[in-house]
Write a protein that holds these residues in place. Sequence first.
Motif, PDB file in Angstrom:
ATOM      1  N   GLU A  83       7.151  -0.651  -1.984  1.00 33.09           N
ATOM      2  CA  GLU A  83       6.989  -0.477  -3.431  1.00 33.09           C
ATOM      3  C   GLU A  83       8.178   0.273  -4.030  1.00 33.09           C
ATOM      4  O   GLU A  83       8.658  -0.074  -5.120  1.00 33.09           O
ATOM      5  N   LEU A  84       8.657   1.290  -3.328  1.00 36.57           N
ATOM      6  CA  LEU A  84       9.836   2.024  -3.801  1.00 36.57           C
ATOM      7  C   LEU A  84      11.036   1.098  -3.895  1.00 36.57           C
ATOM      8  O   LEU A  84      11.811   1.142  -4.861  1.00 36.57           O
TER       9      LEU A  84
ATOM     10  N   VAL B 215       5.938   7.808  -0.773  1.00 38.15           N
ATOM     11  CA  VAL B 215       5.374   6.579  -1.328  1.00 38.15           C
ATOM     12  C   VAL B 215       5.616   5.423  -0.356  1.00 38.15           C
ATOM     13  O   VAL B 215       6.324   5.566   0.644  1.00 38.15           O
TER      14      VAL B 215
ATOM     15  N   LEU C 196       6.262   7.301  -7.537  1.00 34.82           N
ATOM     16  CA  LEU C 196       6.834   5.996  -7.209  1.00 34.82           C
ATOM     17  C   LEU C 196       7.853   5.558  -8.257  1.00 34.82           C
ATOM     18  O   LEU C 196       8.974   5.154  -7.930  1.00 34.82           O
TER      19      LEU C 196
END
Length: 310
Positions: free
Chosen positions: A185-186, A181, A75
């Motif tokens: 969040e990425l 991922v 990530l």
Amino acid sequence: MKQFRGALLLTLTALIWGTAFVAQSLGMDHLGPFTFNGVRNFVAALALLPVILFLRRRKSPAAQPGAAGNYRKTLWLGGVLCGVALAVASSLQQIGIQFTTAGKAGFLTALYIVVVPLLGLFFKKRVGLNIWISVVIAAVGTYLLSIKENFTIGTGDLFVILCAVAFSVHILLIDRFSPLVSGVELSCVQFLTCGVLCTVAAFIVEQPNWNDILLSLGPILYTGLMSSGVGYTLQIIGQKDTPPAVASLIMSLESVFAALSGWLILGESMSPKEAFGCVLVFAAVILAQWVRPTAKPRAATCRSEVAGGK
């Protein structure tokens, strides 16, 4: 259905980006390009934090991919690399716009539709003949839509061409990391990285102050929440199920939506040449979706390309 969803999300991304041009222009009235990009990316990162917390709470502890060290490493590696590419691309674009016309900047930025499949060859991402035909059609359409003067290459144009290369790298990086991922969040790590880099550059070459930031608060919030927070996150999610060359073609609709929004909302005129350019870009996107080259399933390809971690 996954491919259709990906194409739909990327089309919505292009729509958001195309209609955000006015806000980006207004934001530059009081702020330098690095300050504006830095603040808007921090706004986007902060806006995604509650979304990340909500999504994590909905998963059981056993289903939490973030509990694995490999997941966190992938990530942050992917987010930082995407953030660096985004910071370089957006900064080069803002610098180039100061020395060239908006039409030429829009066309040269859209050259990522050509650069992405070319760079993809180095990563063994070959595309079919229909994609190459679509790329040529879209490039011609974008030229007709964007260029209103004699076309020459100047200093500002070179910056924007480099920006197109950086955006192409960004698209390919997203293609590599988005299947591994969480897209949200990425995107958050990407914005945080881009915000830090642009803010450091702002303190070096500009003189940011709170008064100017408050004067540009409206454009900052709109571009931070919509163009960055929503748009780039939809790009990451949409690219999970879309090959990078096709994704770049769909996102080139940004120039079409910008022209259409100017015509419908601002009352700007559209010449027959520009209207024909819109038709060509739409036709290129439809052709790219209509005929698919035979290839391995995307999930299997990703697993074989990434052994432990666009």
